[in-house]
Design a protein around this motif. Structure first.
Motif, PDB file in Angstrom:
ATOM      1  N   ALA A 145       0.819  -1.207   0.000  1.00 16.03           N
ATOM      2  CA  ALA A 145       0.000   0.000   0.000  1.00 16.03           C
ATOM      3  C   ALA A 145       0.854   1.257   0.000  1.00 16.03           C
ATOM      4  O   ALA A 145       0.561   2.220  -0.721  1.00 16.03           O
ATOM      5  N   THR A 146       1.902   1.259   0.801  1.00 15.88           N
ATOM      6  CA  THR A 146       2.788   2.426   0.856  1.00 15.88           C
ATOM      7  C   THR A 146       3.457   2.662  -0.492  1.00 15.88           C
ATOM      8  O   THR A 146       3.547   3.799  -0.972  1.00 15.88           O
ATOM      9  N   ALA A 147       3.918   1.580  -1.121  1.00 12.92           N
ATOM     10  CA  ALA A 147       4.575   1.714  -2.420  1.00 12.92           C
ATOM     11  C   ALA A 147       3.607   2.248  -3.471  1.00 12.92           C
ATOM     12  O   ALA A 147       3.960   3.125  -4.267  1.00 12.92           O
ATOM     13  N   ALA A 148       2.366   1.734  -3.478  1.00 13.03           N
ATOM     14  CA  ALA A 148       1.380   2.217  -4.450  1.00 13.03           C
ATOM     15  C   ALA A 148       1.030   3.676  -4.202  1.00 13.03           C
ATOM     16  O   ALA A 148       0.880   4.465  -5.140  1.00 13.03           O
ATOM     17  N   ASP A 149       0.892   4.038  -2.946  1.00 15.45           N
ATOM     18  CA  ASP A 149       0.557   5.411  -2.580  1.00 15.45           C
ATOM     19  C   ASP A 149       1.664   6.360  -3.029  1.00 15.45           C
ATOM     20  O   ASP A 149       1.395   7.409  -3.636  1.00 15.45           O
ATOM     21  N   GLU A 150       2.896   6.000  -2.751  1.00 16.47           N
ATOM     22  CA  GLU A 150       4.018   6.860  -3.115  1.00 16.47           C
ATOM     23  C   GLU A 150       4.258   6.888  -4.618  1.00 16.47           C
ATOM     24  O   GLU A 150       4.774   7.877  -5.143  1.00 16.47           O
ATOM     25  N   ALA A 151       3.853   5.820  -5.308  1.00 14.35           N
ATOM     26  CA  ALA A 151       4.018   5.777  -6.766  1.00 14.35           C
ATOM     27  C   ALA A 151       3.012   6.654  -7.486  1.00 14.35           C
ATOM     28  O   ALA A 151       3.198   6.977  -8.661  1.00 14.35           O
ATOM     29  N   GLY A 152       1.926   7.026  -6.803  1.00 17.73           N
ATOM     30  CA  GLY A 152       0.940   7.899  -7.411  1.00 17.73           C
ATOM     31  C   GLY A 152      -0.342   7.222  -7.842  1.00 17.73           C
ATOM     32  O   GLY A 152      -1.120   7.824  -8.597  1.00 17.73           O
ATOM     33  N   PHE A 153      -0.596   6.001  -7.363  1.00 16.90           N
ATOM     34  CA  PHE A 153      -1.892   5.388  -7.651  1.00 16.90           C
ATOM     35  C   PHE A 153      -3.006   6.259  -7.077  1.00 16.90           C
ATOM     36  O   PHE A 153      -2.913   6.741  -5.947  1.00 16.90           O
ATOM     37  N   ASP A 154      -4.043   6.441  -7.858  1.00 20.87           N
ATOM     38  CA  ASP A 154      -5.143   7.311  -7.450  1.00 20.87           C
ATOM     39  C   ASP A 154      -5.971   6.697  -6.340  1.00 20.87           C
ATOM     40  O   ASP A 154      -6.514   7.415  -5.496  1.00 20.87           O
ATOM     41  N   ARG A 155      -6.088   5.345  -6.318  1.00 24.92           N
ATOM     42  CA  ARG A 155      -6.928   4.670  -5.328  1.00 24.92           C
ATOM     43  C   ARG A 155      -6.438   3.258  -5.094  1.00 24.92           C
ATOM     44  O   ARG A 155      -5.746   2.677  -5.937  1.00 24.92           O
ATOM     45  N   ILE A 156      -6.803   2.739  -3.936  1.00 24.54           N
ATOM     46  CA  ILE A 156      -6.482   1.364  -3.565  1.00 24.54           C
ATOM     47  C   ILE A 156      -7.764   0.720  -3.065  1.00 24.54           C
ATOM     48  O   ILE A 156      -8.465   1.291  -2.221  1.00 24.54           O
ATOM     49  N   SER A 157      -8.074  -0.455  -3.590  1.00 21.81           N
ATOM     50  CA  SER A 157      -9.305  -1.134  -3.199  1.00 21.81           C
ATOM     51  C   SER A 157      -9.018  -2.553  -2.729  1.00 21.81           C
ATOM     52  O   SER A 157      -7.983  -3.143  -3.057  1.00 21.81           O
TER      53      SER A 157
END
Length: 288
Positions: A27-39
């Protein structure tokens, strides 16, 4: 065009003892990479692989993800309406929104997994009733998100006071995403109640958009105010061999009016795949 990460498979190396730390890292990696949302899915049994594979309860998992992210929106893709009474569901989404700083979305649908429901003793009425309950739940959640405390007297739900304190931080409310592409009811509910829809990347997807456009016309809703998201395979491959295919898919869907490509990444615990999407895919689609 933006990306959304759908985390649905939790069968990762080292098993349950490391599941929490690995999920936090993903989740941290996706957030920092710029993913708009996580589900995450709203299932209690795993639907990928076998039912016995690891599965996490959705709203507990989203609360965990809120603590390990800073910018990505958080949602289920999608909540089965009969798994939680709507008053409790509105409260759960509101709590997630407040504690995440206004990053919650309500992803919701009519539910389908009868085997899971029967297995755990969950309420699972016939299809027609589930859709009736879905519409009532949407009405109740919207009222609670906006602080309307008046009693609700529906066919299936009766609530004496829709008190919801604190109210969500998201304005005008946490965005509502309805999952599914049923032409008679689901897409009509999108036109009437939702801020966003999520469709499968199937050959008839253009037809589904036409159906939604007609429902919007019938409801007096501006079709362009509904965010269109599409579920697709975002896996770039072990060595980036699928990057071109992912970019081509996203380019096609952007041309149809979709603004979010949302999907799973096989073996997402390998954070190099998220990095590949960040460095090779996101720059190619940011102007779409």
């Amino acid at each position: 065009m933006r990306l959304g990460l759908h985390i649905a498979d939790f069968t990762w190396p080292d098993g349950a003892p490391r599941l929490g730390p690995v999920l936090a890292d993903v989740a941290t990696a996706a957030d920092e990479a710029g993913f708009d949302r996580i589900s995450v899915m709203d299932h209690l049994w795993q639907i990928f692989g076998t039912p016995e594979h690891e599965m996490l309860e959705a709203y507990t998992a989203l609360g965990f993800l809120a603590a390990h992210t800073r910018r990505a929106k958080l949602l289920t893709l999608v909540t089965g309406v009969v798994y939680r009474d709507p008053g409790l569901l509105a409260k759960a989404v509101t709590t997630l929104d407040v504690l995440s700083g206004g990053r919650a979305m309500l992803g919701i649908g009519a539910a389908w997994n009868e085997e899971e429901s029967r297995g755990l003793g969950l309420f699972f009425p016939p299809t027609a009733e589930r859709f009736e309950r879905l519409e009532e739940a949407l009405q109740i959640c919207l009222r609670m998100f906006h602080g309307d405390e008046a009693p609700y007297d529906g066919k299936h739900y009766q609530l004496g006071r829709l008190l919801n304190s604190p109210l969500p931080l998201s304005k005008p409310h946490p965005p509502i995403l309805i999952g599914g592409s049923g032409e008679k009811k689901t897409l009509r509910f999108v036109a009437k109640y939702a801020d966003s829809c999520n469709l499968f990347g199937v050959p008839e997807i253009e037809h589904k958009l036409d159906v939604l456009r007609q429902h919007c016309a019938n409801e007096g809703r501006d079709y362009d105010t509904i965010e269109k998201t599409v579920l697709l395979n975002l896996d770039p491959g072990e060595k980036g061999e699928r990057v071109g295919e992912v970019i081509a898919d996203l380019t096609r869907y952007a041309g149809l009016g979709f603004s979010v490509g949302h999907g799973m990444i096989a073996g997402v615990s390998d954070l190099r795949k998220i990095e590949t999407l960040r460095t090779e895919v996101m720059p190619a689609i940011e102007a779409l």
